[in-house]
Scaffold this active site. Sequence first.
Site, PDB file in Angstrom:
ATOM      1  N   ARG A   1     105.082  43.896 -30.179  1.00 17.52           N
ATOM      2  CA  ARG A   1     103.838  44.524 -29.755  1.00 17.52           C
ATOM      3  C   ARG A   1     104.002  46.041 -29.899  1.00 17.52           C
ATOM      4  NH1 ARG A   1     101.690  40.393 -30.422  1.00 17.52           N
ATOM      5  NH2 ARG A   1     100.457  39.133 -28.987  1.00 17.52           N
TER       6      ARG A   1
ATOM      7  N   GLU B   1      96.567  49.627 -31.657  1.00 12.92           N
ATOM      8  CA  GLU B   1      96.039  48.762 -32.704  1.00 12.92           C
ATOM      9  C   GLU B   1      94.523  48.593 -32.591  1.00 12.92           C
ATOM     10  OE1 GLU B   1      99.082  45.712 -33.304  1.00 12.92           O
ATOM     11  OE2 GLU B   1      97.435  44.385 -33.866  1.00 12.92           O
TER      12      GLU B   1
ATOM     13  N   HIS C   1      99.564  43.723 -38.694  1.00 12.09           N
ATOM     14  CA  HIS C   1      99.765  42.593 -37.775  1.00 12.09           C
ATOM     15  C   HIS C   1      99.647  41.236 -38.504  1.00 12.09           C
ATOM     16  CE1 HIS C   1      99.587  41.535 -33.217  1.00 12.09           C
ATOM     17  NE2 HIS C   1     100.258  40.616 -33.887  1.00 12.09           N
TER      18      HIS C   1
HETATM   19  C1  DGY Z   1     101.261  36.424 -31.324  1.00 12.71           C
HETATM   20  O1  DGY Z   1     101.068  35.212 -31.377  1.00 12.71           O
HETATM   21  O2  DGY Z   1     101.527  37.004 -30.276  1.00 12.71           O
HETATM   22  C2  DGY Z   1     101.186  37.177 -32.592  1.00 12.71           C
HETATM   23  O3  DGY Z   1     101.241  38.540 -32.405  1.00 12.71           O
HETATM   24  C3  DGY Z   1      99.950  36.773 -33.372  1.00 12.71           C
HETATM   25  O4  DGY Z   1     100.105  37.158 -34.682  1.00 12.71           O
END
Ligand code: DGY
Length: 319
Positions: A238, A267, A285
């Site tokens: 993240r 983001e 992403h």
């Molecule tokens: C998640 O599942 O947390 C991913 O970031 C999605 O791509």
Amino acid sequence: MSRVVVTGRVPDAALEKLRAEHEVDAWAGPESIGREELLRRVAGADAIVSLLTERVDGELLDAAGPQLKVVSNVAVGYDNINVPACTERGIVATNTPGVLTEATADIAFGLILMATRRLGEGERLIRAGQAWKWGMFFLLGSSLQGKTLGVVGMGGIGQATARRAKAFGMDIVYQSRSEIDPAIAAELGARRVDLDELLTVSDVISLHCPYGPATHHLIGAEQLSAMKSSTYLVNTARGPIVDEAALAAALREGVIAGAGLDVFEHEPKVHPELLDLENVTLVPHLGSATVETRTAMAVLAADNALAVLRGEQPPTPIG
Ligand code: DGY
């Protein structure tokens, strides 16, 4: 028959499962659903199948009403969901671990290769029509063999990334809340260290920890300074785990060698200084972005919602 609200576009396989048992209101717009529209649509929902772009907080849960039984996130990360707010209201929250492990590890390793071998720079150079020819010292990168990968957060995705690194001849250290299964540690030759040691010994650092208050800006100016100037940082977890302004400064000043980012602090905005730097690879992403993986994620999210609506234990509850 219950009412299920799906907050964004998901593969048909998941919608068909939901529609076989319930009335489904699925947002089908090309853009994310707006907050006002979402608050309006969830009213009376028994289940919400949410995408990570939607914030599921107390306001949204209250807008849905007291009949709401489950929030099923189509993602393994659930920093978009206020889980305590769900728990307080007796709402089950679920996520989709497992099904996106390999796809995300592929992107992590892809970014490791792109960063260390300067693939983005090479591609941009050719597309810009710049003159080039093979040269002994042209666009030299760094080899991975014999180098150390530091994995921050050694859950399934961290382990899958480490497995790829081992196949490339890398040594593995990891930092995690708990020891991993000793058999897996032995298979990977992985040694658990604290974050300080990981930062100083790793040639490549790959982030795989969940995001929350404890990991906000886990990697900032101080941590970047502790790394070797030859180190590469990769983030597929993240964005806000990394202080993006500090990273941009470190990349610009040669504090570290390079980075690969699939996720961003604000983001979909990207820190403007990163856009001007050659030593960072930026992708939007894409960790779980394969047809197979997104289908499996959506189907698992549907199964989670359906199980709760049937009064059963969902396959993958949070916590
Ligand atoms: C998640 O599942 O947390 C991913 O970031 C999605 O791509």
